[in-house]
Design a protein around this motif. Sequence first.
Motif, PDB file in Angstrom:
ATOM      1  N   ALA A 164      49.063  38.934  40.537  1.00 42.59           N
ATOM      2  CA  ALA A 164      47.841  39.685  40.226  1.00 42.59           C
ATOM      3  C   ALA A 164      47.149  39.046  39.030  1.00 42.59           C
ATOM      4  N   LEU A 165      45.809  39.133  39.021  1.00 37.80           N
ATOM      5  CA  LEU A 165      44.984  38.690  37.891  1.00 37.80           C
ATOM      6  C   LEU A 165      44.218  39.891  37.365  1.00 37.80           C
ATOM      7  N   TYR A 166      44.185  40.034  36.034  1.00 39.77           N
ATOM      8  CA  TYR A 166      43.543  41.189  35.424  1.00 39.77           C
ATOM      9  C   TYR A 166      42.571  40.761  34.331  1.00 39.77           C
ATOM     10  N   THR A 167      41.611  41.637  34.070  1.00 34.09           N
ATOM     11  CA  THR A 167      40.743  41.492  32.910  1.00 34.09           C
ATOM     12  C   THR A 167      40.435  42.879  32.365  1.00 34.09           C
ATOM     13  N   THR A 204      38.815  50.534  31.349  1.00 35.40           N
ATOM     14  CA  THR A 204      39.696  50.469  32.516  1.00 35.40           C
ATOM     15  C   THR A 204      40.046  49.032  32.850  1.00 35.40           C
ATOM     16  N   ARG A 205      41.318  48.775  33.089  1.00 38.18           N
ATOM     17  CA  ARG A 205      41.746  47.454  33.549  1.00 38.18           C
ATOM     18  C   ARG A 205      41.098  47.148  34.897  1.00 38.18           C
ATOM     19  N   GLN A 206      40.638  45.908  35.069  1.00 37.97           N
ATOM     20  CA  GLN A 206      40.010  45.466  36.306  1.00 37.97           C
ATOM     21  C   GLN A 206      40.859  44.376  36.949  1.00 37.97           C
ATOM     22  N   ARG A 207      40.958  44.454  38.267  1.00 31.36           N
ATOM     23  CA  ARG A 207      41.721  43.436  39.002  1.00 31.36           C
ATOM     24  C   ARG A 207      40.758  42.419  39.599  1.00 31.36           C
ATOM     25  N   LEU A 208      41.130  41.137  39.496  1.00 25.01           N
ATOM     26  CA  LEU A 208      40.322  40.059  40.033  1.00 25.01           C
ATOM     27  C   LEU A 208      40.879  39.610  41.373  1.00 25.01           C
ATOM     28  N   PRO A 209      40.036  39.035  42.239  1.00 24.56           N
ATOM     29  CA  PRO A 209      40.534  38.552  43.530  1.00 24.56           C
ATOM     30  C   PRO A 209      41.455  37.356  43.322  1.00 24.56           C
ATOM     31  N   SER A 210      42.521  37.309  44.086  1.00 26.56           N
ATOM     32  CA  SER A 210      43.444  36.181  44.019  1.00 26.56           C
ATOM     33  C   SER A 210      44.284  36.171  45.284  1.00 26.56           C
ATOM     34  N   PRO A 211      44.835  34.997  45.644  1.00 22.91           N
ATOM     35  CA  PRO A 211      45.750  34.947  46.786  1.00 22.91           C
ATOM     36  C   PRO A 211      46.975  35.828  46.514  1.00 22.91           C
ATOM     37  N   PRO A 212      47.747  36.153  47.553  1.00 17.34           N
ATOM     38  CA  PRO A 212      48.883  37.060  47.356  1.00 17.34           C
ATOM     39  C   PRO A 212      49.871  36.579  46.302  1.00 17.34           C
TER      40      PRO A 212
END
Length: 466
Positions: A327-330, A342-350
């Motif tokens: 997972a990738l977060y910002t 709020t923590r946001q999740r970025l698109p990434s491969p599995p």
Amino acid sequence: MKSTGLFGAVALLFCSAAPSFSCACGSTTPAAEADGGVAADGGRRDGGFLDLDAGPRADGGDSGSAPDGWASLDFPECPIEYATRPETVVGLTWTACPASRNLPAGACRRIAFDTPGLDASSGMFRPTGASEDGGGVFLALRRKYMNSLEFVASQLDGPVLGAVRTKQRNGCAPFSGGALANRFVVSVLDASQTKSVVVRGISGKPVEVVARYNTPRTLIPIKQGIGVYGGGLRLLDWETSAETTLVPGSSPAFTDLADLQDVHPRLYGLAGKPRYQIYEYSSGTPKLIVAAGRDVGEVGSYAASAERMFWSNITLDADRQAYSEDALYTQTLAPDGTLSGTRQRLPSPPRRRYVPGGARFGCNVVARLYLDPRPLGAPTGTGTGGLEVFNFTTLKHWVIPTPTDSADPASFIGIDTINAVTCTEIIASINHFDPVSPQMQQNFARFDLSKLGPGEPFAMTPDPVP
């Protein structure tokens, strides 16, 4: 098990498994180098050094000027010279990177190996760090000549700020260091690799030895001062050399401390055992920013700006031989440097392999390294990957594989470390094949953001911490 480096040190090489390149990728225990390098301590995630002495001792420095524009510094165990006229030291010129099947034309430039007298063997050029300061980027590098080793601090485009050299035949070597605007610092090791000195240069003042240690020291130039890593993280004031402790060696926030990032007036880093977390160190009382087990399972790569934090979540692979990202977060940073909103999740491969020290923030852009997934049971030291970029202003995303095809060495580009990101460029340490040597060589490269292509839109998904 994880291996990473301090503040721009070389991270993990993307290299082919083919023997023609002889790449040793991702090792946690690099061997000592004949030119004065120092072996890591046998498997710590940061390859740090043990602290065996009581601390620095100030020193006078200049012991006389040479007619060729170099003056001597007082370090009896290791003759050191510095350039009294930095403008006479050969500067840097830039040329096109090797042609790549994935990088658009003109997107990448590297430093040309056109300095007279360079030793054409492997390791003739070594990046030691790059920093953004005052709107500009400043590079630190080491050049290897037939009879000497030269540490150079330079502007990205412009004159040399300072230089230090040792005679190669005496076994001494510039080891670590870096540059900021009108300031540079370098650690020099003696021939036995058991003692080191801190050499400081400040614009308008003579270069001088400001500290001596009975063990090798990794230096981190930051805007607050000179970070000295060993048995804790200490800070030497740029002007007075007064020393303060940012984190003692006994603190959990120093355990495997790695990947320091200077976001003035704050200094962030990864630390922790058994799990990595992100701390902030500037006040002398480490502050936990991203907590393992709360904000993330364990932090992998990360990048910090004044307004935003980026990080990846990593877990052990099923064969327990390596770590991978899932997972990738910002998340926004509040004015006090702590997570906000709020923590946001970025698109990434599995799942991708973890790349130590592989991300930097600049101008609301994150540039980072990635490695393709490792099949279970495969060697941990090899892999393919490339460059990934997130622009949080335009919400555009780039994934650019870098070539590692050993059948065509002229197109090989291996990105080791992202050093700095500006509004127009990404500065990185790379490996590439040099047809003149002909050897694999280390270098700096600059990637033009405007020439990476149109990119793809991306969206952030709210992912609150449970």
